[in-house]
Design a protein around this motif. Structure first.
Motif, PDB file in Angstrom:
ATOM      1  N   ASP A 145      30.411  -6.017  -5.853  1.00  0.00           N
ATOM      2  CA  ASP A 145      30.612  -7.528  -5.761  1.00  0.00           C
ATOM      3  C   ASP A 145      29.704  -8.242  -4.916  1.00  0.00           C
ATOM      4  O   ASP A 145      29.744  -9.600  -4.892  1.00  0.00           O
ATOM      5  N   HIS A 161      36.284 -12.357 -15.188  1.00  0.00           N
ATOM      6  CA  HIS A 161      36.494 -11.749 -13.763  1.00  0.00           C
ATOM      7  C   HIS A 161      37.775 -11.234 -13.711  1.00  0.00           C
ATOM      8  O   HIS A 161      38.693 -12.049 -13.882  1.00  0.00           O
ATOM      9  N   GLU A 162      37.935  -9.899 -13.413  1.00  0.00           N
ATOM     10  CA  GLU A 162      39.420  -9.485 -13.395  1.00  0.00           C
ATOM     11  C   GLU A 162      40.034  -9.336 -11.991  1.00  0.00           C
ATOM     12  O   GLU A 162      41.114  -9.033 -11.747  1.00  0.00           O
ATOM     13  N   GLY A 163      39.013  -9.175 -11.120  1.00  0.00           N
ATOM     14  CA  GLY A 163      39.103  -8.871  -9.710  1.00  0.00           C
ATOM     15  C   GLY A 163      38.290  -7.841  -9.069  1.00  0.00           C
ATOM     16  O   GLY A 163      37.130  -7.398  -9.586  1.00  0.00           O
ATOM     17  N   VAL A 164      38.701  -7.520  -7.691  1.00  0.00           N
ATOM     18  CA  VAL A 164      37.705  -6.783  -7.112  1.00  0.00           C
ATOM     19  C   VAL A 164      38.304  -5.511  -6.621  1.00  0.00           C
ATOM     20  O   VAL A 164      39.539  -5.386  -6.025  1.00  0.00           O
ATOM     21  N   ARG A 166      38.431  -3.010  -3.934  1.00  0.00           N
ATOM     22  CA  ARG A 166      37.924  -3.057  -2.450  1.00  0.00           C
ATOM     23  C   ARG A 166      37.617  -1.609  -1.988  1.00  0.00           C
ATOM     24  O   ARG A 166      38.317  -0.468  -2.364  1.00  0.00           O
ATOM     25  N   ASP A 177      32.351  -2.632  -2.909  1.00  0.00           N
ATOM     26  CA  ASP A 177      33.657  -3.335  -3.574  1.00  0.00           C
ATOM     27  C   ASP A 177      32.980  -3.412  -4.765  1.00  0.00           C
ATOM     28  O   ASP A 177      31.980  -4.000  -5.051  1.00  0.00           O
ATOM     29  N   ALA A 179      33.306  -5.235  -8.463  1.00  0.00           N
ATOM     30  CA  ALA A 179      33.824  -6.563  -9.106  1.00  0.00           C
ATOM     31  C   ALA A 179      34.033  -6.029 -10.826  1.00  0.00           C
ATOM     32  O   ALA A 179      33.207  -5.542 -11.345  1.00  0.00           O
ATOM     33  N   TRP A 180      35.222  -6.348 -11.261  1.00  0.00           N
ATOM     34  CA  TRP A 180      35.342  -5.967 -12.794  1.00  0.00           C
ATOM     35  C   TRP A 180      35.497  -7.153 -13.708  1.00  0.00           C
ATOM     36  O   TRP A 180      36.099  -8.230 -13.114  1.00  0.00           O
TER      37      TRP A 180
END
Length: 217
Positions: A145, A161-164, A166, A177, A179-180
């Motif tokens: 990320d 972007h679908e989220g992170v 953590r 982290d 990122a997806w």
């Protein structure tokens, strides 16, 4: 939206483009890839990868042998068609034909191909093969990320972007982290058309500069 599994995992075949050719990664690519990694700034491009830059040609050869010992990830060399030299590599990862989901990862685009038609075409050839030839439903891109250039590239290429995730992993002594990003089969026809428009020789001037940007949004 398809609920069918993909046909198979990618096989060790050559994918031909206009600017690059994707070949199954092999020992004979080692010298070219090592040379690219030792260029000014070449080693720095390993900052966010799982490995550091190879310290010797022998180490590069050993890495290729190790990579080819398994089936996931499955790496390819990115060969510039004009010169015949391997300028980078990328891999198929998280290969799940039963779910129709696959990832591009382990991306090392050497400085001579970074931010050129070659990099975009290398990504396009993977996406086209996954969706059109093998019937995958989902094509993934993941990165640290903190890796802003990779996140910007994913967005430019049309991934969502679908989220992170953590504290997803510990990598090189640091907490990562992740990122997806993804693109899915219903989005692919429009993205494919835009890739093909942008990659057309008509979109570049005599100096190889783009006339229009890749418009995936």
């Amino acid at each position: 939206m398809s609920l069918q599994p993909a046909k198979s995992a990618p096989e060790r075949i050559v994918l031909e483009g206009r600017y690059v050719r994707l070949e199954p990664l092999d020992r004979h690519h080692a010298a070219d890839l090592f040379a690219v990694s030792t260029m000014d700034g070449g080693a720095g491009r390993y900052r966010w990868l799982f490995s550091n830059a190879p310290a010797s040609l022998d180490e590069m050869e050993a890495r290729i042998e190790e990579a080819n010992a398994g089936t996931d990830p499955a790496y390819v060399a990115i060969v510039e068609k004009a010169s015949g030299k391997a300028l980078g590599q990328q891999g198929w990862m998280r290969i799940r034909p039963e779910h129709g989901s696959i990832e591009i990862g382990g991306v090392y685009w050497g400085l001579p191909m970074a931010k050129t038609q070659m990099a975009t075409e290398a990504l396009y050839l993977f996406a086209r093969h996954a969706f059109d030839d093998l019937g995958y439903r989902r094509f993934e891109w993941k990165c640290n990320d903190r890796n802003e250039p990779s996140k910007a590239a994913a967005t430019r290429f049309g991934f969502t972007h679908e989220g992170v995730f953590r504290q997803d992993m510990i990598l090189k002594g640091e907490s990562r982290d992740t990122a997806w990003f993804s693109m899915i089969d219903g989005e692919w026809p429009a993205l494919r058309a835009e890739y093909e428009r942008w990659l057309s020789p008509d979109n570049f001037d005599a100096n190889g500069q783009q006339k229009t940007r890749l418009a995936t949004r």
